[in-house]
Design a protein around this motif. Sequence first.
Motif, PDB file in Angstrom:
ATOM      1  N   UNK A  28      -5.734 -11.023  -8.964  1.00  0.00           N
ATOM      2  CA  UNK A  28      -5.353 -11.624  -7.687  1.00  0.00           C
ATOM      3  C   UNK A  28      -3.835 -11.752  -7.568  1.00  0.00           C
ATOM      4  N   UNK A  29      -3.206 -12.217  -8.651  1.00  0.00           N
ATOM      5  CA  UNK A  29      -1.767 -12.475  -8.622  1.00  0.00           C
ATOM      6  C   UNK A  29      -0.943 -11.197  -8.597  1.00  0.00           C
ATOM      7  N   UNK A  30      -1.434 -10.137  -9.194  1.00  0.00           N
ATOM      8  CA  UNK A  30      -0.622  -8.921  -9.266  1.00  0.00           C
ATOM      9  C   UNK A  30      -1.014  -7.835  -8.268  1.00  0.00           C
ATOM     10  N   UNK A  31      -1.957  -8.125  -7.388  1.00  0.00           N
ATOM     11  CA  UNK A  31      -2.454  -7.121  -6.448  1.00  0.00           C
ATOM     12  C   UNK A  31      -1.355  -6.598  -5.517  1.00  0.00           C
ATOM     13  N   UNK A  32      -0.543  -7.475  -4.968  1.00  0.00           N
ATOM     14  CA  UNK A  32       0.533  -7.018  -4.078  1.00  0.00           C
ATOM     15  C   UNK A  32       1.504  -6.108  -4.815  1.00  0.00           C
ATOM     16  N   UNK A  33       1.946  -6.549  -5.995  1.00  0.00           N
ATOM     17  CA  UNK A  33       2.918  -5.787  -6.765  1.00  0.00           C
ATOM     18  C   UNK A  33       2.344  -4.478  -7.275  1.00  0.00           C
ATOM     19  N   UNK A  34       1.151  -4.528  -7.852  1.00  0.00           N
ATOM     20  CA  UNK A  34       0.607  -3.364  -8.550  1.00  0.00           C
ATOM     21  C   UNK A  34      -0.177  -2.415  -7.657  1.00  0.00           C
ATOM     22  N   UNK A  35      -0.644  -2.875  -6.521  1.00  0.00           N
ATOM     23  CA  UNK A  35      -1.452  -2.022  -5.649  1.00  0.00           C
ATOM     24  C   UNK A  35      -0.783  -1.833  -4.291  1.00  0.00           C
ATOM     25  N   UNK A  36      -0.617  -2.914  -3.560  1.00  0.00           N
ATOM     26  CA  UNK A  36      -0.150  -2.789  -2.178  1.00  0.00           C
ATOM     27  C   UNK A  36       1.269  -2.237  -2.067  1.00  0.00           C
ATOM     28  N   UNK A  37       2.058  -2.325  -3.124  1.00  0.00           N
ATOM     29  CA  UNK A  37       3.434  -1.818  -3.073  1.00  0.00           C
ATOM     30  C   UNK A  37       3.522  -0.307  -3.323  1.00  0.00           C
ATOM     31  N   UNK A  38       2.425   0.326  -3.719  1.00  0.00           N
ATOM     32  CA  UNK A  38       2.463   1.762  -4.016  1.00  0.00           C
ATOM     33  C   UNK A  38       2.480   2.585  -2.735  1.00  0.00           C
ATOM     34  N   UNK A  39       3.400   3.520  -2.625  1.00  0.00           N
ATOM     35  CA  UNK A  39       3.453   4.345  -1.418  1.00  0.00           C
ATOM     36  C   UNK A  39       2.337   5.383  -1.402  1.00  0.00           C
ATOM     37  N   UNK A  40       1.815   5.680  -0.218  1.00  0.00           N
ATOM     38  CA  UNK A  40       0.850   6.752  -0.036  1.00  0.00           C
ATOM     39  C   UNK A  40      -0.548   6.450  -0.533  1.00  0.00           C
ATOM     40  N   UNK A  41      -0.809   5.227  -0.874  1.00  0.00           N
ATOM     41  CA  UNK A  41      -2.121   4.853  -1.400  1.00  0.00           C
ATOM     42  C   UNK A  41      -3.154   4.878  -0.285  1.00  0.00           C
ATOM     43  N   UNK A  42      -4.349   5.378  -0.610  1.00  0.00           N
ATOM     44  CA  UNK A  42      -5.448   5.396   0.358  1.00  0.00           C
ATOM     45  C   UNK A  42      -6.638   4.563  -0.093  1.00  0.00           C
ATOM     46  N   UNK A  43      -6.858   4.546  -1.412  1.00  0.00           N
ATOM     47  CA  UNK A  43      -8.047   3.903  -1.960  1.00  0.00           C
ATOM     48  C   UNK A  43      -7.675   3.132  -3.219  1.00  0.00           C
ATOM     49  N   UNK A  44      -8.317   1.993  -3.405  1.00  0.00           N
ATOM     50  CA  UNK A  44      -8.144   1.227  -4.641  1.00  0.00           C
ATOM     51  C   UNK A  44      -9.515   1.058  -5.283  1.00  0.00           C
TER      52      UNK A  44
END
Length: 167
Positions: A28-44
């Motif tokens: 929960x705490x690292x989702x923004x940094x580790x996922x949402x900040x990645x460019x071009x992402x379509x799926x997690x």
Amino acid sequence: MPGSAVANLGISGNRLLLDDARFGPGGQARFDRDVLSLPGLRTVLVHLGVNDLQQPPSQTDPARVLAGYRQLVLRARNAGLRTVGATIAPFGGWTRWTPELEAVRQRINAAVRTGRVFDAVADFDAALRDPDRPSLLLPSYDSGDGLHPNPSGHAALAAAVDRRHLL
């Protein structure tokens, strides 16, 4: 797929709900940094939960884990991402396994499989479990500790992800 890439930001010992002094911030705490900040992402692909169950303090309320998943899904959807949720694999051979935690794992997995939590499901439980003893990893996939898959087990996990759900 040509032109596609995978970013693996898994952390050994990481949890969905709790931060940990040894393993760092939870999912929960690292989702923004580790996922949402990645460019071009379509799926997690969300593969969290076993450490919430088996690491003290153990999470014994399936509703809390499912709420944590739903929070990640909401955040991902708000960012325009699809979500694939992984079921929690068996860990019956691990020292901290109990029948009570197995019941929690089964309830979480049943809810994930309904398709009402994530956009798609990767059934890691079905991919790794011993059909004769479903609380255990299949011996050919077990690294030897009852919790972590070996290289063959990791190949089975990869095969359990339907590539169509990633695009």
